[in-house]
Design an enzyme around this catalytic site. Structure first.
Site, PDB file in Angstrom:
ATOM      1  N   LYS B  80      11.085  -6.232   3.634  1.00  0.00           N
ATOM      2  CA  LYS B  80      10.928  -7.677   3.829  1.00  0.00           C
ATOM      3  C   LYS B  80      12.274  -8.252   4.271  1.00  0.00           C
ATOM      4  CE  LYS B  80       9.168 -11.776   1.330  1.00  0.00           C
ATOM      5  NZ  LYS B  80       8.606 -12.274   0.052  1.00  0.00           N
ATOM      6  N   SER B 155       4.252 -14.935   0.237  1.00  0.00           N
ATOM      7  CA  SER B 155       5.165 -14.961   1.349  1.00  0.00           C
ATOM      8  C   SER B 155       5.416 -13.592   1.988  1.00  0.00           C
ATOM      9  CB  SER B 155       6.504 -15.539   0.894  1.00  0.00           C
ATOM     10  OG  SER B 155       7.143 -14.669  -0.016  1.00  0.00           O
ATOM     11  N   SER B 179       3.814 -13.720  -4.351  1.00  0.00           N
ATOM     12  CA  SER B 179       4.109 -13.360  -2.957  1.00  0.00           C
ATOM     13  C   SER B 179       3.960 -11.880  -2.612  1.00  0.00           C
ATOM     14  CB  SER B 179       5.527 -13.805  -2.583  1.00  0.00           C
ATOM     15  OG  SER B 179       5.569 -15.183  -2.338  1.00  0.00           O
TER      16      SER B 179
END
Lengths: 95, 490
Positions: B80, B155, B179
């Protein structure tokens, strides 16, 4: 208390954000939506409940007071938007 | 061609590498080619690091040849874009950090690299991890591979979408309010948020420091166990990292689950919940009953206040954490500032998107004189009530289960201008972050062709047990094996 454009301007200044007048009313509405949802917290009975800042009851660890980090000044300055003579450069603050 | 390399789990790929069925270079080239071919449609990557990946793959092949392997040697992983990676742009999905080349590497990335992982690139995400749909990214929304008109969740939406589309076999995510788990549910993959403090936050760009936690995302629970084994552990550079022994997650996968007690919180099956969502999770729980688990009903009365408590605490912490982005030391700086205040205000206003600004303002308001007691203090008191509810439940049960998300993937744009409705996407996941507990989401069936997920919540440091339960479920079912028909192939 409901947030209006005046409160938005005050809080935006505290947070060092610039809010355009044109966006201020719509932003106030969104913030009021959020605060209305958050107001459900008032339903809770929190008498004698200690605030909890951290999920586990741990204390901050201590270490020996020795230099453990390398000097990364050059690396840090390399990624700065503006730097000069080993310092970060900002607009003049003292006349 | 369901036995193609990209449909294999990390565990299977690891066996394939060990057996010499393919090299890490072949594997890495295969995934890089898939990213190049398909990611134009998905937008799941912000940066692809092909050159470094191939160099790491070659090093892994050498290591395999000499028998000098780690847990993840030669396995391609996507990180990420919230994890700092030295020499590689680390944007956090924000214009603020569009040109930020991290000067150091996050512990999570470093630990996985030390175990031989190959980094494919950096995945797309909501700006500063604030969002549940990936639509707040400066780099544009990620599309859900099951339906390109829908969101992947957020997210960690880029991570979940690239896994769902089989563009990567493993990915890291972070979870502040759901997330990892909510996008895992929406893309038919498995994702684990560990106990707060289990995985180092050093080098992971902070959103809400008392809630943020990194974790593994992959096709299956055994893959998550493999990744967590490499990610977890104490780090003296993160003062909130806990100095607890790391369990043998891989060794616990096949433990017998007969006699396991599953608690079903009534609050996770409210009357307003979509019946099909509830049915899929109830079916998953019934499957575990067949494997010998017992089911009891429990109540977590304060957990209904999780979303309001979170939307005070998380923005308050964010408003403080994000004050470092001031245009002085790194990140975006406005042109021709007329004075220091102008530099701060314009750099921040140009660099941050709307949702980030909203949360900073809510946080600054909640912390400001006169409102602190009504908002911040009260939210922290409610946070304790929520934690106590979970603690009481865990006196009676081993794990808690319920749906991960209240709905399947929604249409792009559907909630974009309605933050409160967007926030409700995390209604079942946020309580876990406030309490600091570990929880996993696993695929448990479809509604109209869209994936749904079920959450397994464990007691502190019981990641091994959660992974064990999920693994047993996945041995008995094949929901997690389903991949979208994507780009005309499977």
């Amino acid at each position: 208390m409901a947030i209006d454009s005046k409160v938005v301007a005050q809080v935006a200044h505290l947070a060092r954000l610039k809010v355009d007048e044109a966006d201020s009313a719509a932003l106030s509405d969104r913030l009021n939506d959020i605060l209305a949802m958050v107001d459900q917290l008032q339903q809770a009975d929190v008498t004698d409940v200690a605030p909890m800042a951290h999920p586990l009851d741990v204390t901050q660890p201590l270490r020996e007071d020795e230099v453990s980090e390398p000097n990364v000044r050059d690396k840090a300055l390399d990624i700065a938007p503006a730097a000069e003579d080993g310092c970060f450069l900002v607009p003049r603050v003292i006349e | 061609m369901s036995n193609a390399m990209h449909n294999k789990t990390l565990t299977e790929l690891k066996a394939g590498l060990a057996a010499g069925d393919f090299s890490s270079r072949e594997l890495t080239e295969h995934f890089l080619a898939r990213i190049q071919q398909h990611d134009g449609e998905l937008n799941s990557f912000i940066t692809v690091t092909a050159e470094q990946a191939l160099a790491q793959a070659d090093a892994a092949d050498q290591a395999i040849a000499t028998g000098n392997t780690g847990l993840l040697t030669g396995l391609p992983i996507a990180h990420k874009d919230i994890f700092c990676t030295e020499g590689v742009r680390t944007s956090c999905g924000s214009k603020m950090l569009d040109s930020f080349i991290a000067p150091y590497t996050a512990t999570v990335v470093e630990k996985m690299a030390a175990e031989g992982a190959v980094m494919l690139g950096k995945t797309n995400m909501d700006e500063f991890a604030m969002g549940s749909s990936n639509e707040t990214s400066y780099y544009g929304p990620v599309k859900n591979p099951w339906d390109l008109e829908r969101v992947p969740g957020g997210s960690s939406g880029g991570a979940a979408a690239c896994l769902g589309a089989r563009l990567a076999p493993g990915a890291t995510g972070t979870d502040t309010g759901g997330s990892i788990r909510q996008p895992a549910a929406l893309n038919n993959i498995t994702g684990l948020k560990p106990t707060y403090g289990r995985v180092s936050r050093w080098g992971m760009i902070a959103f809400a420091s008392s809630l943020d936690q990194a974790g593994p995302m992959a096709q299956s629970a055994d893959d998550c166990a493999l990744m967590l084994q490499a990610m977890a552990g104490h780090d003296h550079r993160d003062s909130t990292s806990l100095n607890e022994k790391v369990d043998d997650y891989l060794g616990a996968l096949n433990n017998d689950i007969r006699g396991l007690t599953i608690g079903i919180p009534e609050e996770f099956f409210p009357d307003t919940l979509d019946g099909a969502i509830a049915d899929n999770s109830r079916d998953a729980i019934r499957e575990l009953e067949k494997l010998g688990a017992k089911v009891v009903s429990v109540s977590l009365p304060s957990v209904k206040l999780s979303v309001p408590a979170y939307y005070v605490i998380a923005p308050a912490e964010a408003s403080s954490n994000l004050s470092r982005f001031d245009g002085v030391r790194f990140g975006h700086r406005c042109d021709d500032p007329k004075d220091l205040e102008d530099l701060y205000k314009r750099s921040r206003s140009e660099g941050f998107g709307d949702e980030v600004k909203r949360r900073i303002l809510v946080g600054a308001y909640a912390l400001s004189a006169g409102y602190y007691d009504a908002y911040y203090r009260r939210a922290q008191q409610v946070r304790r009530l929520i934690r106590d509810d979970f603690a009481r439940a865990f006196e009676k049960v081993d794990v808690l289960m319920g749906p991960t998300a209240p709905e399947t993937a929604f249409k792009l744009g559907a909630k974009k201008d309605d933050p409160v409705s967007m926030y409700m996407a995390d209604v079942f996941t946020i309580g876990v972050n406030l309490a600091g507990l570990p929880a996993l989401s696993m695929p448990t069936g479809f509604i109209n062709g869209l994936p749904t997920g079920t959450q397994i919540i464990g007691n502190y440091f019981r990641e091994g047990q959660i992974l064990n339960v999920a693994h047993k479920y996945q041995q008995a079912t094949d929901w997690h094996k389903q991949a979208p028909v994507f780009g005309g192939e499977q």
